[in-house]
Design a protein around this motif. Structure first.
Motif, mmCIF file in Angstrom:
data_model
loop_
_atom_site.group_PDB
_atom_site.id
_atom_site.type_symbol
_atom_site.label_atom_id
_atom_site.label_comp_id
_atom_site.label_asym_id
_atom_site.label_seq_id
_atom_site.Cartn_x
_atom_site.Cartn_y
_atom_site.Cartn_z
ATOM 1 N N TYR A 1 -43.087 23.609 -33.969
ATOM 2 C CA TYR A 1 -43.304 23.766 -35.409
ATOM 3 C C TYR A 1 -44.788 23.662 -35.747
ATOM 4 O O TYR A 1 -45.327 24.495 -36.496
ATOM 5 C CB TYR A 1 -42.519 22.710 -36.168
ATOM 6 N N ILE A 2 -45.478 22.661 -35.198
ATOM 7 C CA ILE A 2 -46.908 22.494 -35.478
ATOM 8 C C ILE A 2 -47.702 23.684 -34.952
ATOM 9 O O ILE A 2 -48.607 24.196 -35.637
ATOM 10 C CB ILE A 2 -47.413 21.176 -34.851
ATOM 11 N N GLN B 1 -47.229 26.716 -37.156
ATOM 12 C CA GLN B 1 -47.977 26.597 -38.395
ATOM 13 C C GLN B 1 -49.442 26.971 -38.223
ATOM 14 O O GLN B 1 -50.110 27.373 -39.176
ATOM 15 C CB GLN B 1 -47.866 25.169 -38.940
ATOM 16 N N HIS B 2 -49.953 26.843 -36.977
ATOM 17 C CA HIS B 2 -51.343 27.192 -36.683
ATOM 18 C C HIS B 2 -51.472 28.553 -35.997
ATOM 19 O O HIS B 2 -52.523 28.864 -35.431
ATOM 20 C CB HIS B 2 -51.992 26.111 -35.811
ATOM 21 N N ARG C 1 -47.819 31.355 -31.163
ATOM 22 C CA ARG C 1 -46.430 31.779 -30.998
ATOM 23 C C ARG C 1 -46.223 32.349 -29.606
ATOM 24 O O ARG C 1 -47.123 32.972 -29.045
ATOM 25 C CB ARG C 1 -46.054 32.850 -32.033
#
Length: 287
Positions: free
Chosen positions: A36-37, A40-41, A44
């Motif tokens: 998740y973190i 968010q940055h 992927r």
């Protein structure tokens, strides 16, 4: 088990499964938080099946609690719990009816592959755990039988040298088949194909022949003594490494990051607190 009976053995198996379950939940939470973190940055992975969790976290979190959502590295935990629960019964069966137990195990394994439909016993979905227990039980049964009957003879130095030569030859053949596209380790993993069984046996023989005799091998032995810690942290590092490699696809990252991760795992296992385990009686080789 022989001293305290089947119930005591089953109780110990349940405690081990509880430890595995807690490790699974901790590993799941840490991995999903990391993914998740990173997402968010902007970090992927291509075709990452963990992205399904981010679409509906409450639903997939509930499914993870009862092993309905176990993608990638998590799918080994429910299989291991199922087989660990069966260990006390299998040990009693191996002691009383060794040949019948081996025959039943081989027949069950062969049936899943002879039918060419392993999903007859287990169905893969991509999200739920997909290791077939009807196939993987063969390793547990074979390990019990080898430890009880065959291993004292096989640790004879003369036999071990011959077996090591056969093991090296088998691994070399599998590597050549892989280079020419005739063998893919991942394709044989879920349902434990025959080539995978040969691979397991070969590395087991080499570990017995070399570990303890090679300088600094105690560092690798420490990984075996802390196998659960190494597996959990190794799986988390695999996710982190793949995310970093996708963000920095240079040649140095693809070589340096995996090597650094393996070195970190070995160091953690080497200096982790050791549990005092009673030493088994020494088995002398048959000459």
């Amino acid at each position: 088990l022989e001293e305290h009976g089947w119930l005591a053995g089953q109780h110990k198996a349940l405690l081990r499964c509880w430890t595995l379950y807690r490790a699974y939940l901790a590993m799941f939470a840490l991995t999903m938080l990391t993914v998740y973190i990173c997402f968010q940055h902007g970090l992927r992975q291509p075709a990452n099946i963990l992205e399904a969790f981010l679409k509906s976290p409450p639903t997939y979190l509930l499914r993870a609690v009862y092993f309905s959502y176990c993608p990638t590295f998590f799918s080994i935990f429910p299989l291991y719990c199922m087989l660990v629960l069966a260990v006390p019964t299998l040990m009693v069966s191996v002691k009383r009816w060794p040949f019948a137990t081996l025959a039943g195990s081989v027949c069950l394994y062969g049936l899943t592959h002879w039918l060419h439909r392993p999903q007859v016993f287990w169905r893969t979905t991509g999200e739920a755990w997909d290791f077939d227990p009807a196939s993987w039980q063969l390793l547990f049964v074979a390990g019990m039988l080898a430890t009880r009957f065959a291993w004292p003879r096989l640790i004879n130095p003369r036999w071990m040298r011959r077996l090591a030569l056969v093991a090296v030859s088998s691994i070399a053949v599998l590597c050549l088949l892989h280079l020419y596209g005739r063998y893919s380790p991942g394709a044989y993993k879920v349902h434990l194909g025959p080539a995978r069984v040969v691979n397991f046996a070969a590395w087991l023989v080499l570990a017995q022949a070399w570990l303890g005799r090679v300088p600094r091998s105690r560092w690798l032995l420490a990984c075996g003594r802390n196998s659960l810690l190494v597996f959990c942290l190794g799986s988390w590092l695999a996710v982190v490494t793949s995310l970093l490699i996708s963000a920095f696809p240079a040649a140095w990252s693809q070589g340096l990051l995996p090597v650094g991760g393996v070195a970190l795992l070995i160091a953690l296992a080497r200096f982790a607190p050791q549990k005092s385990v009673p030493r088994p009686p020494r088995v002398e080789p048959v000459r």
